[in-house]
Design a protein around this motif. Structure first.
Motif, short mmCIF file in Angstrom:
data_model
loop_
_atom_site.label_atom_id
_atom_site.label_comp_id
_atom_site.label_asym_id
_atom_site.label_seq_id
_atom_site.Cartn_x
_atom_site.Cartn_y
_atom_site.Cartn_z
N UNK A 213 -4.30 13.16 -4.39
CA UNK A 213 -4.15 12.03 -3.47
C UNK A 213 -4.09 10.71 -4.23
N UNK A 214 -3.45 9.74 -3.57
CA UNK A 214 -3.39 8.38 -4.09
C UNK A 214 -3.75 7.42 -2.96
N UNK A 215 -4.44 6.34 -3.30
CA UNK A 215 -4.84 5.39 -2.26
C UNK A 215 -5.03 4.02 -2.88
N UNK A 216 -4.36 3.03 -2.29
CA UNK A 216 -4.52 1.63 -2.69
C UNK A 216 -5.26 0.87 -1.60
N UNK B 37 0.83 -1.22 0.00
CA UNK B 37 0.00 0.00 0.00
C UNK B 37 0.86 1.26 0.00
N UNK B 38 2.01 1.18 -0.63
CA UNK B 38 3.00 2.25 -0.53
C UNK B 38 2.48 3.58 -1.09
N UNK B 39 1.56 3.54 -2.06
CA UNK B 39 1.01 4.79 -2.62
C UNK B 39 0.33 5.64 -1.56
N UNK B 40 -0.12 5.00 -0.49
CA UNK B 40 -0.88 5.72 0.53
C UNK B 40 -0.02 6.64 1.38
N UNK B 41 1.30 6.54 1.24
CA UNK B 41 2.20 7.37 2.05
C UNK B 41 2.59 8.68 1.35
N UNK C 56 11.29 3.47 -4.75
CA UNK C 56 10.90 3.10 -6.10
C UNK C 56 9.62 3.80 -6.55
N UNK C 57 8.77 4.15 -5.58
CA UNK C 57 7.53 4.86 -5.90
C UNK C 57 7.73 6.37 -5.92
N UNK C 58 8.95 6.82 -5.62
CA UNK C 58 9.22 8.26 -5.62
C UNK C 58 8.66 8.97 -4.41
N UNK C 59 8.54 8.25 -3.29
CA UNK C 59 7.98 8.82 -2.07
C UNK C 59 9.12 9.11 -1.10
#
Length: 438
Positions: free
Chosen positions: A343-346, A246-250, A299-302
């Motif tokens: 926003x992004x949310x998985x 759920x990395x997009x949620x950060x 890797x997600x650019x966070x």
């Protein structure tokens, strides 16, 4: 104590943690599913409440630590700080120097219990129980009940910009898990020797599964796979509770990670290191989990902050040091909060609501991963094998007409939608697609 039990404890020590002015209201009201059954005023800053809830099998404790110069007329930001396996709320006071570290800080510290009387703990999840659910619902208790109950009874600044979550070991997983499920609730998350990734990386998955099942059986006395199910058969359920998946949620959250290798360092003694070799091994396992999670974020650019020190073990001298380093970072974040503009949310849920965006996935399967990404008033992308209905926040003039373009692969469709009386649009998406709103 049997040798078998001692072996289980050593094997699963992962995620182990070895007065009137004390509260805004020394007898807080019941609510959000919690009933206060006992109140223990410890000193001028600390009160511990025993609460019962239908979500759990037994009453548990919540310790609240107020600022040293507490003023009931002032509102304060909040840090939720979790203990580890076989721990208790008092651990952060006795071993983690939390009272001294927070002295002089305009901060309310909340230390909720995450297990029954020092057992292995529930890993911050509502129990899977072979798909039947039921049993202990730690996820419900920690995130859905404790937090609103604290906001109702103490002078908190009850918004995302002034709420943070952190923890050690199993509690580090709990902090990352809560932040991943509820990114609209927390501006900052920190893990200290935590296990913030449990599934995405195959090697981490094997280690996490072994540890969780050893805790489940060896310390809690429950059947295998009680907490999250079988990681092979119930892979989607594990994905839905893995911060690494759920990395997009950060995105837009301040993320801080502390980890060591398990090699004894300058803060170690015979008692907390050489005399407790299992903890050294555990630090190595959580080290790998933390590095995997940091890699997933990168890797997600966070952005993320990581203190990856070579020498250090799974013990309180290091966690106390980590907390001392985190507090200035946290207080600066409270003073300078940041909220993402898109926003992004998985999630693996069939329906969810985050950041005032609503998503309902049209499928028969209970769980399957979908992602809403870069969502704003200008549009969004949706990733998922099934069709879904997406309801936007009230971002538009009620009754206004908008051209909505949906691109799915090489196919593009255009329609006109009208914002409802609250200013929301309801968009039907056919599966993985990119949606633009004009």
């Amino acid at each position: 104590m049997s040798r078998r039990f001692i072996a289980a404890v050593l094997l699963t020590a992962a995620l182990i943690a070895p007065a009137a002015p004390a509260s805004a209201d020394p007898s807080p009201a019941n609510g959000h599913g919690l009933t206060v059954v006992a109140t223990n005023v410890i000193d001028s800053r600390q009160t511990e409440y025993t609460v019962s809830t239908a979500a759990l099998l037994k009453p548990v404790r919540i310790r609240v630590v107020l600022p040293s110069d507490y003023d009931p007329g002032t509102r304060y930001p909040v840090l939720y700080l979790y203990h580890g396996t076989s721990g208790r709320p008092s651990d952060w006071i006795g071993g983690g120097d939390a009272l001294q570290t927070t002295a002089g800080k305009d901060l309310i510290l909340v230390l909720p219990e995450a297990g029954y009387d020092g057992d292995g703990g529930g890993f911050f999840n509502d129990e899977w129980n072979g798909g039947k659910r039921g049993g202990s619902k730690w996820e419900t208790f920690e995130y859905d009940q404790v937090i609103p109950w604290i906001d109702d009874n103490f002078p908190t600044i009850a918004d995302r910009d002034h709420r943070a979550i952190a923890g050690l070991s199993q509690g580090g997983y709990g902090a990352a898990h809560g932040a991943a499920l509820h990114p609209d609730m927390f501006t900052s998350v920190a893990t200290f020797s935590g296990a913030p990734e449990i599934f995405r990386n195959f090697v981490v998955r094997a280690g996490a599964s072994f540890i969780i099942e050893a805790i489940t059986v060896g310390l809690n006395g429950n059947p295998p796979f009680t907490i999250l199910g079988d990681p092979i058969v119930n892979a989607a359920h594990w994905q839905g509770h893995d911060p690494g998946t759920l990395v997009e949620n950060f995105r837009g959250m301040d993320v801080s990670l502390w980890t060591a290798t398990g090699i004894p360092g300058e803060l170690d003694s015979f008692e907390n290191s050489y005399g407790g070799g299992a903890g050294n091994v555990i630090e190595g396992l959580t080290h790998f989990s933390t590095l995997a999670f940091a890699s997933s974020l990168k890797n997600a650019g966070i952005p993320r902050r990581i203190d990856n020190y070579v020498f250090g073990t799974h013990s309180f001298p290091y966690w106390a040091q980590d907390l001392r380093e985190y507090l200035p970072i946290l207080m600066d974040r409270f003073a300078n909060p940041s909220t993402p503009t898109a926003i992004s949310y998985s999630s693996t849920a069939k329906a969810y609501n985050q950041w005032n965006w609503g998503v309902a996935v049209h499928r028969s399967a209970t769980e399957k991963l979908t992602t809403l990404k870069n969502a704003s008033s200008a549009g969004f992308s949706f990733t998922g094998a099934d069709a879904a209905t997406v309801v936007t926040p009230p971002s538009y003039e009620p009754g206004s007409a908008h051209t909505v373009t949906i691109k799915q692969g090489a196919k593009t469709s255009t329609s006109s939608l009208t914002a409802d009386a609250s200013g929301r649009l309801t968009v039907a998406v056919p599966g993985t697609s990119v949606v633009n709103v004009g």
